[in-house]
Design a protein around this motif. Structure first.
Motif, mmCIF file in Angstrom:
data_model
loop_
_atom_site.group_PDB
_atom_site.id
_atom_site.type_symbol
_atom_site.label_atom_id
_atom_site.label_comp_id
_atom_site.label_asym_id
_atom_site.label_seq_id
_atom_site.Cartn_x
_atom_site.Cartn_y
_atom_site.Cartn_z
ATOM 1 N N PHE A 79 0.859 -1.010 -0.060
ATOM 2 C CA PHE A 79 -0.073 -0.106 0.025
ATOM 3 C C PHE A 79 0.793 1.392 0.059
ATOM 4 O O PHE A 79 2.108 1.412 0.584
ATOM 5 N N TRP A 80 0.328 2.299 -0.733
ATOM 6 C CA TRP A 80 1.201 3.591 -1.060
ATOM 7 C C TRP A 80 0.619 4.376 0.203
ATOM 8 O O TRP A 80 -0.704 4.575 0.341
ATOM 9 N N TYR A 81 1.394 5.278 0.818
ATOM 10 C CA TYR A 81 0.731 6.317 1.856
ATOM 11 C C TYR A 81 1.773 7.462 1.846
ATOM 12 O O TYR A 81 2.930 7.569 1.511
ATOM 13 N N ARG A 82 1.070 8.330 2.541
ATOM 14 C CA ARG A 82 1.936 9.660 2.671
ATOM 15 C C ARG A 82 2.468 9.542 4.151
ATOM 16 O O ARG A 82 1.727 9.529 5.021
ATOM 17 N N MET B 89 -3.150 5.712 -0.232
ATOM 18 C CA MET B 89 -3.414 6.455 -1.451
ATOM 19 C C MET B 89 -4.025 5.487 -2.482
ATOM 20 O O MET B 89 -3.561 4.413 -2.620
ATOM 21 N N LEU B 90 -4.998 6.036 -3.347
ATOM 22 C CA LEU B 90 -5.653 5.423 -4.414
ATOM 23 C C LEU B 90 -4.884 5.342 -5.513
ATOM 24 O O LEU B 90 -4.786 6.288 -6.500
ATOM 25 N N LEU B 91 -3.958 4.401 -5.681
ATOM 26 C CA LEU B 91 -3.159 4.023 -6.904
ATOM 27 C C LEU B 91 -3.191 2.837 -7.656
ATOM 28 O O LEU B 91 -2.599 2.692 -8.463
ATOM 29 N N GLY B 92 -3.907 2.226 -6.929
ATOM 30 C CA GLY B 92 -4.167 0.583 -7.633
ATOM 31 C C GLY B 92 -5.307 0.737 -8.545
ATOM 32 O O GLY B 92 -6.219 0.245 -8.147
ATOM 33 N N MET B 93 -5.090 1.381 -9.582
ATOM 34 C CA MET B 93 -6.252 1.382 -10.727
ATOM 35 C C MET B 93 -6.872 0.357 -11.156
ATOM 36 O O MET B 93 -7.918 0.175 -11.304
ATOM 37 N N GLY B 94 -5.995 -0.665 -11.409
ATOM 38 C CA GLY B 94 -6.422 -2.019 -11.949
ATOM 39 C C GLY B 94 -7.434 -2.647 -11.038
ATOM 40 O O GLY B 94 -8.461 -3.241 -11.491
ATOM 41 N N TYR B 95 -6.877 -2.597 -9.368
ATOM 42 C CA TYR B 95 -7.898 -3.237 -8.687
ATOM 43 C C TYR B 95 -9.066 -2.618 -8.434
ATOM 44 O O TYR B 95 -10.238 -3.053 -8.391
ATOM 45 N N TYR C 238 -7.850 18.737 9.298
ATOM 46 C CA TYR C 238 -8.336 17.566 8.649
ATOM 47 C C TYR C 238 -7.627 16.913 7.567
ATOM 48 O O TYR C 238 -7.606 15.481 7.447
ATOM 49 N N ALA C 239 -6.781 17.750 6.814
ATOM 50 C CA ALA C 239 -5.812 17.380 5.802
ATOM 51 C C ALA C 239 -4.777 16.214 6.332
ATOM 52 O O ALA C 239 -4.258 15.138 5.790
ATOM 53 N N ASP C 240 -4.448 16.533 7.673
ATOM 54 C CA ASP C 240 -3.306 15.734 8.428
ATOM 55 C C ASP C 240 -3.901 14.330 8.530
ATOM 56 O O ASP C 240 -3.020 13.511 9.236
ATOM 57 N N ARG C 241 -5.208 14.095 8.553
ATOM 58 C CA ARG C 241 -5.517 12.650 8.898
ATOM 59 C C ARG C 241 -5.150 11.765 7.785
ATOM 60 O O ARG C 241 -5.144 10.525 8.125
ATOM 61 N N VAL C 242 -5.034 12.024 6.708
ATOM 62 C CA VAL C 242 -4.399 11.295 5.445
ATOM 63 C C VAL C 242 -2.942 10.701 5.567
ATOM 64 O O VAL C 242 -2.378 9.794 5.227
ATOM 65 N N LYS D 141 -7.077 16.707 0.363
ATOM 66 C CA LYS D 141 -6.572 15.986 1.404
ATOM 67 C C LYS D 141 -7.579 15.884 2.674
ATOM 68 O O LYS D 141 -7.802 14.767 3.348
ATOM 69 N N ALA D 142 -8.045 17.084 2.814
ATOM 70 C CA ALA D 142 -9.234 17.220 3.832
ATOM 71 C C ALA D 142 -10.283 16.056 3.495
ATOM 72 O O ALA D 142 -10.818 15.442 4.452
ATOM 73 N N PHE D 143 -11.027 16.091 2.282
ATOM 74 C CA PHE D 143 -11.940 15.268 1.988
ATOM 75 C C PHE D 143 -11.484 13.884 2.015
ATOM 76 O O PHE D 143 -12.128 13.156 2.400
ATOM 77 N N GLU D 144 -10.235 13.533 1.537
ATOM 78 C CA GLU D 144 -9.714 12.297 1.606
ATOM 79 C C GLU D 144 -9.770 11.627 3.147
ATOM 80 O O GLU D 144 -9.874 10.555 3.533
ATOM 81 N N GLY D 145 -9.277 12.805 4.140
ATOM 82 C CA GLY D 145 -9.296 12.446 5.351
ATOM 83 C C GLY D 145 -10.561 12.187 6.171
ATOM 84 O O GLY D 145 -10.861 11.169 6.795
ATOM 85 N N ILE D 146 -11.693 12.514 5.488
ATOM 86 C CA ILE D 146 -13.047 12.655 5.879
ATOM 87 C C ILE D 146 -13.494 11.263 5.283
ATOM 88 O O ILE D 146 -14.106 10.500 6.128
ATOM 89 N N TYR D 147 -13.468 11.049 3.916
ATOM 90 C CA TYR D 147 -14.025 10.043 3.400
ATOM 91 C C TYR D 147 -13.236 8.780 3.081
ATOM 92 O O TYR D 147 -13.753 7.731 2.587
#
Lengths: 558, 254
Positions: free
Chosen positions: A416-419, A441-447, B236-240, B27-33
């Motif tokens: 999995f890819w993350y920040r 992060m959403l990078l696995g587009m195929g999946y 919120y963004a930091d949640r990611v 990122k804020a939305f990504e952190g939420i959803y």
């Protein structure tokens, strides 16, 4: 027949060109961004002038280069710092560097210069104004800087063997643009600074200027150290010195999050190749092909990395190229297609793509016009009225590679890819061993495509996409992406980026080849050192005749 | 804050480039959803509202504590209108997917009407009007304001920005609730069917060229926001972000 299908008849099949194993072997070519920039600098009304060079005897201080493009004026503002050798790091999480710099438009008042002085050295922790276009930093090559200064201060030119081993004096570790840290947005660059409005043009210019500064800094420190005995680095060696670059995972997500742009870059390359293959093979052009191939062999033989896998790849490409040259010399093929067929049958991907680049070099003047098509507007519209049966058919046609992948194995989704919280650095984790996959992060587009397809397959075929995404809003992004990419020329990069054995370095090399980078020196499967602008003209060459033939740089005869 | 969004020049406010603001909101939305939602579309929606002086960020901050909320109830009226019960949630969350339904139906049936009730932040519908216009449809929407007044937004297919009016509601319209949007081939088609709404007395208008100028100014000089709002977005963004460990550093190539 769709436009996509009709194009695929003329270009190589998309499942060939979009295979990540092949994309990870691409070489630079005449439309790579560095090449485009140098043509612009050398062919237009550009002037690059050093306006300020206030450095102490150790080379610490400030410098300003004025760039006049004929259509606009910019300043490249450099801060050269002392850096504790123990703090020198290529990683994005570093907090100090040998030099920091910005490329900015607008007047450079004392007040603004002070603001840049206060913020540019802080890099990610600082803020710059909205007329700044690029923010960057670089570190010295510990091996080369001291050695070259030492030689020059004694009145001697450095040994080319030592220079060739690394190929640069400074190495960039980050080049930021597109509105980061308060800088001008890409949209503003297109609007206000159209002379820099090609993909990565401003970023490439900054790397070119860092190289120039590194060469002038080296001469300066040598004179301070050696006095009257010191000599400047010879112009031929200066041209052979590039600017190093360290690229890590940060670049990889870009290729996945900008699929239309990447598809377009690859389509342009394929279009150029298709155009070239139709050209007549005259004796002069055949000789030029062989000469360029020979230069490429020499270039490969002069690359010396610590990475055994890369050394093996280079050796294989070199040997196969030599065999190709012998075969071509002996058989005198009648057309270019025959050469490519021979290469496809006998050579590895690496060699095949190298030969493609060589062909494109031979016919470079015939493809320059495609440069203006490298940019594209990245819009991904949903087609809400499409029925689910139509969407299913679309996925089966254009994402067949994703549906064919077996995701049931233990290792198929283990990456999995993350920040990271450390400067948001992208990292890879093992799903089975590390925490944090809920923030991936959403990078696995195929999946994602496969999961969406499975969900659609359980639904009513006659429902519209709009009705489906109302109930399944999490599928909306992947659906509009698939609908958009189905209309693109080359579609998605074909790879499962979630597999435990994923090689991110292939993504890096693909993007770097479009930048024009050479001499790949992988430090692991996650980051790579490389060299930019090696063999390129210097600012002192502006105005001189220019042949745009600095590809595959080789050691100068000095 | 644990992320990177901490920096200098923060005493009186912070000026962000539009890309920075966009990235922060994403990122804020990504952190939420979570990562697999269409947070790009939600981000574009908030920014569109903000740049059109329709309080995009204020709505985001107001809605955030309730996000993500339940998927609203969807039904069809006797006359074929699309009916959505927002279950009291923010229209910010389901505006994009509601508009998908509207566009889909208008493109297949020639005209479509969507009524949304029991929802907050109804002015978000203005963005749907603009989206219809960029999809080749004319659209008009109205929603109640305070004191017997309402807003009307309409835009011809292909036009650059919507026209936004405030109108006084006459007797008989006091209890008007929710928000209505109609999509059709041309504004004339909508005016014919809903002529009342186009005859109410207008009391205010935001010209579309003013909206475009505002955007260009933000693009040229950046978007200024208060430190408090900025920190809230960063929160919120930091949640990611994932905690750094020795193991994670190896995942970066160390």
């Amino acid at each position: 027949m769709s436009a996509f299908a009709s194009h695929s008849l003329k270009c190589r099949p998309v499942d060939t060109v979009m295979d990540l194993n092949r994309l990870g072997t691409l070489y630079p070519y005449p439309l790579s961004f560095m090449r485009c920039l140098v043509r612009q600098i050398m062919g237009g009304d550009w002037n690059i002038t050093r306006r300020k060079f206030e450095l102490d005897a150790n080379g610490f201080g400030e410098a300003v280069y004025e760039v006049d493009t004929g259509a606009g004026g910019y300043n490249f503002v450099v801060f050269s710092h002392y850096l504790d050798p123990d703090s020198r790091s290529d990683r994005v999480i570093a907090e100090a560097w040998d030099m920091t710099a910005t490329l900015c438009a607008g007047e450079l008042t004392q007040e603004r210069l002070q603001s840049l002085r206060d913020n540019v050295p802080l890099q990610e922790a600082g803020r710059v104004d909205s007329d700044c276009i690029v923010l960057t930093r670089a570190n010295k090559s510990a091996r080369n800087f001291s050695y070259v200064v030492e030689c020059l201060s004694r009145g001697e030119q450095p040994d080319l063997d030592v220079i060739a081993k690394v190929g640069y004096i400074f190495r960039t570790t980050a080049v930021y643009g597109s509105g980061k840290f308060g800088m001008a947005d890409w949209e503003k660059v297109c609007w206000r600074y159209p002379d820099l409005a090609s993909p990565f043009m401003a970023e490439m210019l900054v790397c070119f200027l860092i190289r120039q500064f590194s060469l002038e800094l080296t001469d300066w420190v040598a004179v301070q150290k050696g006095g009257d005995k010191a000599v400047p680095l010879s112009e031929d060696i200066k041209r052979y010195v590039g600017i190093g670059n360290a690229t890590g995972l940060g670049m990889a997500p870009y290729l996945i999050t900008h699929p239309r742009l990447i598809s377009n870059w690859i389509h342009i390359r394929e279009t150029a190749l298709r155009r070239v293959l139709k050209k007549e093979m005259t004796p002069a052009l055949f000789y030029e092909f062989l000469a360029t191939a020979q230069k490429a062999v020499q270039h490969l033989s002069e690359i010396d990395t610590d990475n055994e896998d890369q050394n093996t790849l280079n050796a294989t490409a070199r040997n196969q190229m030599s065999s190709l040259i012998s075969w071509a010399d002996a058989t005198q093929p009648e057309n270019w297609q025959t050469i490519l067929e021979y290469v496809a049958e006998t050579c590895a991907f690496e060699t095949q793509e190298l030969v493609n680049s060589i062909l494109l070099e031979v016919f470079r003047e015939d493809i320059y016009d495609l440069q203006s098509e490298l940019g594209t507007k990245e819009v991904y519209h949903l087609i809400p009225e499409m029925t689910l049966s139509e969407l299913k058919a679309l996925i089966e046609t254009h994402y067949d590679w994703a549906l064919a992948e077996d995701y049931s194995g233990k290792s198929c989704l283990d990456t999995f890819w993350y920040r990271s919280e450390e400067k948001q650095e992208p990292r890879l984790g093992r799903r089975s061993q590390e925490p944090g996959s809920e923030k991936e992060m959403l990078l696995g587009m195929g999946y994602a495509a496969k999961c969406c397809y499975d969900l659609i397959s359980k639904d009513n075929d006659r429902r519209s996409v709009a009705e489906f995404v109302f109930d399944h809003p999490k599928c909306r992004y992947i659906i509009r992406r698939m609908q958009t990419m189905a209309q693109s020329q080359c579609g998605e990069i074909r790879a499962n980026l979630l597999d435990a054995d994923v090689l991110p370095i292939q993504l890096l090399r693909c993007k770097l080849s479009f930048f024009g980078v050479g001499k790949f020196d992988p430090r692991s499967k996650l980051w790579v050192r490389n060299t930019m602008f090696q063999g390129a003209p210097l600012t002192t060459d502006i105005g001189a005749p220019f042949k745009d033939d600095w590809c595959f740089p080789v050691r100068p005869d000095v | 804050m644990t992320g990177v969004f901490r920096c200098g020049l923060m005493s009186s406010g912070v000026t962000l480039s539009l890309n920075e603001l966009r990235a922060l909101l994403r990122k804020a939305f990504e952190g939420i959803y979570g990562h697999d939602h269409d947070w790009n579309a939600l981000t574009d929606l908030v920014l569109w509202l903000e740049f059109h002086d329709l309080d995009g960020l204020k709505i985001f901050f107001d809605a955030e504590p309730g996000l993500p909320c339940d998927i609203p109830n969807l039904s069809e009226g006797d006359n074929g209108d699309i009916l959505i019960d927002g279950k009291g949630g923010s229209f910010l969350q389901f505006n994009v997917t509601s508009c998908d339904l509207l566009v889909s139906k208008a493109k297949t049936a020639g005209q479509a009407v969507l009524h949304v009730n029991n929802t907050k932040h109804v002015q978000v519908i203005t963005a749907s009007v603009a989206r219809c216009a960029s999809s080749g449809l004319a659209a008009a929407a109205w929603w109640p304001s305070e004191e017997n007044s309402a807003y009307i937004a309409f835009q011809e297919a292909g036009a650059r920005a919507p026209n936004l009016f405030r109108v006084s509601l006459p007797a008989g319209f006091e209890n008007y609730e929710g928000v209505t949007i109609i999509a059709a081939p041309s504004i004339k088609d909508i005016q014919t069917r809903y002529q009342d709404w186009f005859q109410f007395q207008k009391s205010g208008q935001t010209p579309s060229n003013e909206i475009e100028e505002r955007y260009q100014q933000h693009l040229d000089h950046g978007f200024a926001m208060s430190v408090d709002d900025y920190k809230r977005l960063c929160h919120y963004a930091d949640r990611v972000l994932v905690e750094a460990t020795e193991q994670s550093r190896r995942g970066a190539g160390e």
